[in-house]
Design a protein around this motif. Structure first.
Motif, PDB file in Angstrom:
ATOM      1  N   VAL A 155       0.850  -1.185   0.000  1.00 27.53           N
ATOM      2  CA  VAL A 155       0.000   0.000   0.000  1.00 27.53           C
ATOM      3  C   VAL A 155       0.890   1.240   0.000  1.00 27.53           C
ATOM      4  N   LYS A 156       0.578   2.206  -0.875  1.00 28.70           N
ATOM      5  CA  LYS A 156       1.392   3.411  -0.975  1.00 28.70           C
ATOM      6  C   LYS A 156       1.230   4.255   0.288  1.00 28.70           C
ATOM      7  N   ASN A 157       2.364   4.641   0.885  1.00 26.62           N
ATOM      8  CA  ASN A 157       2.356   5.430   2.112  1.00 26.62           C
ATOM      9  C   ASN A 157       2.644   6.892   1.809  1.00 26.62           C
ATOM     10  N   THR A 158       2.132   7.780   2.648  1.00 29.45           N
ATOM     11  CA  THR A 158       2.452   9.196   2.513  1.00 29.45           C
ATOM     12  C   THR A 158       3.884   9.444   2.951  1.00 29.45           C
ATOM     13  N   ASN A 159       4.231   8.956   4.133  1.00 24.96           N
ATOM     14  CA  ASN A 159       5.597   9.070   4.627  1.00 24.96           C
ATOM     15  C   ASN A 159       6.318   7.739   4.457  1.00 24.96           C
ATOM     16  N   LYS A 160       7.601   7.808   4.213  1.00 26.63           N
ATOM     17  CA  LYS A 160       8.387   6.580   4.055  1.00 26.63           C
ATOM     18  C   LYS A 160       8.446   5.839   5.387  1.00 26.63           C
ATOM     19  N   LYS A 161       8.189   4.546   5.339  1.00 23.92           N
ATOM     20  CA  LYS A 161       8.230   3.721   6.544  1.00 23.92           C
ATOM     21  C   LYS A 161       9.430   2.790   6.481  1.00 23.92           C
ATOM     22  N   ILE A 162      10.215   2.805   7.547  1.00 24.17           N
ATOM     23  CA  ILE A 162      11.456   2.035   7.581  1.00 24.17           C
ATOM     24  C   ILE A 162      11.452   1.131   8.805  1.00 24.17           C
ATOM     25  N   CYS A 163      11.655  -0.152   8.577  1.00 20.87           N
ATOM     26  CA  CYS A 163      11.677  -1.129   9.671  1.00 20.87           C
ATOM     27  C   CYS A 163      13.105  -1.530   9.989  1.00 20.87           C
ATOM     28  N   ILE A 164      13.426  -1.517  11.268  1.00 22.47           N
ATOM     29  CA  ILE A 164      14.741  -1.927  11.760  1.00 22.47           C
ATOM     30  C   ILE A 164      14.593  -3.235  12.539  1.00 22.47           C
ATOM     31  N   ILE A 165      15.349  -4.257  12.143  1.00 21.74           N
ATOM     32  CA  ILE A 165      15.355  -5.540  12.864  1.00 21.74           C
ATOM     33  C   ILE A 165      16.771  -5.737  13.394  1.00 21.74           C
ATOM     34  N   SER A 166      16.962  -5.425  14.643  1.00 20.61           N
ATOM     35  CA  SER A 166      18.319  -5.392  15.199  1.00 20.61           C
ATOM     36  C   SER A 166      18.706  -6.647  15.967  1.00 20.61           C
ATOM     37  N   CYS A 167      17.741  -7.510  16.262  1.00 22.27           N
ATOM     38  CA  CYS A 167      18.023  -8.653  17.141  1.00 22.27           C
ATOM     39  C   CYS A 167      17.844  -9.988  16.431  1.00 22.27           C
ATOM     40  N   THR A 168      18.625 -10.954  16.856  1.00 18.45           N
ATOM     41  CA  THR A 168      18.518 -12.315  16.380  1.00 18.45           C
ATOM     42  C   THR A 168      19.004 -13.252  17.483  1.00 18.45           C
ATOM     43  N   THR A 169      18.877 -14.544  17.264  1.00 17.72           N
ATOM     44  CA  THR A 169      19.241 -15.511  18.293  1.00 17.72           C
ATOM     45  C   THR A 169      20.745 -15.570  18.513  1.00 17.72           C
ATOM     46  N   TRP A 170      21.486 -15.565  17.405  1.00 13.31           N
ATOM     47  CA  TRP A 170      22.944 -15.674  17.496  1.00 13.31           C
ATOM     48  C   TRP A 170      23.568 -14.347  17.901  1.00 13.31           C
ATOM     49  N   GLU A 171      24.312 -14.356  18.984  1.00 14.25           N
ATOM     50  CA  GLU A 171      24.986 -13.144  19.437  1.00 14.25           C
ATOM     51  C   GLU A 171      25.978 -12.635  18.399  1.00 14.25           C
ATOM     52  N   SER A 172      26.616 -13.558  17.688  1.00 13.50           N
ATOM     53  CA  SER A 172      27.650 -13.178  16.715  1.00 13.50           C
ATOM     54  C   SER A 172      27.078 -12.482  15.486  1.00 13.50           C
ATOM     55  N   LYS A 173      25.750 -12.549  15.302  1.00 12.53           N
ATOM     56  CA  LYS A 173      25.125 -11.916  14.140  1.00 12.53           C
ATOM     57  C   LYS A 173      24.691 -10.475  14.408  1.00 12.53           C
ATOM     58  N   HIS A 174      24.836 -10.026  15.649  1.00 22.35           N
ATOM     59  CA  HIS A 174      24.384  -8.686  15.991  1.00 22.35           C
ATOM     60  C   HIS A 174      25.308  -7.603  15.441  1.00 22.35           C
ATOM     61  N   TRP A 175      24.709  -6.456  15.147  1.00 23.98           N
ATOM     62  CA  TRP A 175      25.437  -5.263  14.706  1.00 23.98           C
ATOM     63  C   TRP A 175      25.625  -4.376  15.928  1.00 23.98           C
ATOM     64  N   PRO A 176      26.727  -3.626  16.019  1.00 22.46           N
ATOM     65  CA  PRO A 176      26.963  -2.789  17.209  1.00 22.46           C
ATOM     66  C   PRO A 176      25.842  -1.786  17.476  1.00 22.46           C
ATOM     67  N   VAL A 177      25.556  -1.577  18.740  1.00 22.59           N
ATOM     68  CA  VAL A 177      24.517  -0.627  19.157  1.00 22.59           C
ATOM     69  C   VAL A 177      24.765   0.748  18.547  1.00 22.59           C
ATOM     70  N   GLU A 178      26.003   1.198  18.614  1.00 17.95           N
ATOM     71  CA  GLU A 178      26.346   2.530  18.112  1.00 17.95           C
ATOM     72  C   GLU A 178      26.054   2.668  16.623  1.00 17.95           C
ATOM     73  N   SER A 179      26.238   1.571  15.898  1.00 24.17           N
ATOM     74  CA  SER A 179      25.988   1.614  14.449  1.00 24.17           C
ATOM     75  C   SER A 179      24.506   1.774  14.152  1.00 24.17           C
ATOM     76  N   TRP A 180      23.654   1.069  14.920  1.00 20.82           N
ATOM     77  CA  TRP A 180      22.213   1.210  14.743  1.00 20.82           C
ATOM     78  C   TRP A 180      21.765   2.639  15.056  1.00 20.82           C
ATOM     79  N   VAL A 181      22.302   3.176  16.148  1.00 15.86           N
ATOM     80  CA  VAL A 181      21.934   4.541  16.548  1.00 15.86           C
ATOM     81  C   VAL A 181      22.328   5.536  15.463  1.00 15.86           C
TER      82      VAL A 181
END
Length: 283
Positions: free
Chosen positions: A155-181
């Motif tokens: 569905v076409k949105n008025t404002n751009k919608k962006i989803c962030i998925i920062s967590c997963t089961t494997w600790e080694s797959k995580h991206w640094p907190v500072e990078s997400w921020v």
């Protein structure tokens, strides 16, 4: 013809198996296709009309498995396809039927000894081929990838919608907190009207809090979505950015063929093998 697919887990792997089931349904329109899966992952395939019966394993107990095998033997399947490639799943398949198809080089090599037909699609753990395309090979299929009911019309949105998925089961797959921020703050700087949605589960809250406590931009926290609700949620998104985890693959399946953008952030796992199919990945 009655066909049983064995793919017990995990969430991303199950999503990657859906095109094979839909391709089989197109190839054998009169066939009954069933699926054996762990109950906690079953919601994501409930909408698939190609699947006749979903056989759910409540847990990993041996007694549960034995009872399931007894019940499935009574179904008299003509063909069992083991998409998991483990000794455990190969044994299950062999106990259920004699006609079993599996990979020539599965995840656990000894499993191949239990298959009547062994399909050569290379080593399933290498990055020479995406796992979706390899799964299609196991059924000798060369067809268009189809996620069927998991795919939604965006569905076409008025404002751009962006989803962030920062967590997963494997600790080694995580991206640094500072990078997400930094990423989310740059997004709002470039597009002040963009809406940011941080997706996770209740179990992820502690890790997500490490991010949001440092954020200085508005966001929506989404932690109450069930597996069957995720496709509709992702259909509203313009961009999805996430680590290698099940919801990222649900997003890729939902938005496959759309104008949306998906970026997978990969570390120890291979983006070429299990990246968001049809979209970008960064290793």
């Amino acid at each position: 013809m009655k066909i049983l697919i064995i793919k017990l887990s995990s969430l991303g792997d199950i999503v990657h198996a859906i095109p094979t089931v839909n391709a089989l349904a197109q190839l054998y329109p009169q066939a009954q296709i069933d699926w054996l899966i762990y109950k906690n992952f079953s919601e994501i395939i409930l909408s698939q009309s190609s699947i006749n019966i979903i056989h759910k394993l409540d847990d990993k107990k041996l007694s549960t498995l034995i009872q399931a095998i007894k019940n499935l033997r009574k179904e008299n399947y003509d063909l069992v396809i083991d998409l998991q490639g483990l000794m455990k799943t190969a044994l299950i398949a062999r106990f259920i039927a004699n006609n079993v198809i599996g990979f020539k080089q599965p995840r656990e090599q000894l499993a191949a000894c239990l298959y009547k037909t062994r399909v050569d699609a290379g080593n399933v753990m290498d990055s020479a081929m995406h796992v979706i395309e390899r799964n299609l090979r196991i059924a000798s299929l060369s067809v268009k990838v189809d996620f069927a009911e998991l795919t939604r019309t965006k569905v076409k949105n008025t404002n751009k919608k962006i989803c962030i998925i920062s967590c997963t089961t494997w600790e080694s797959k995580h991206w640094p907190v500072e990078s997400w921020v930094e990423l989310m703050q740059q997004i709002k700087t470039k597009d002040p009207q963009a809406e940011i949605y941080i997706l996770g589960t209740l179990k992820d809250l502690i890790k997500i809090e490490n991010i949001i406590c440092k954020l200085r931009v508005p966001f929506h926290l989404v932690v109450n979505k069930s597996l069957k609700e995720l496709p509709d949620f992702f259909s509203e998104m313009d961009i999805v950015i996430g680590v290698d985890t099940g919801p990222l693959h649900i997003a890729a399946a939902t938005l496959y063929g759309s104008n949306a953008e998906i970026i997978g952030l990969y570390g120890p796992s291979s983006g070429a093998r299990t990246g968001p199919y049809g979209f970008k990945y960064i290793s």
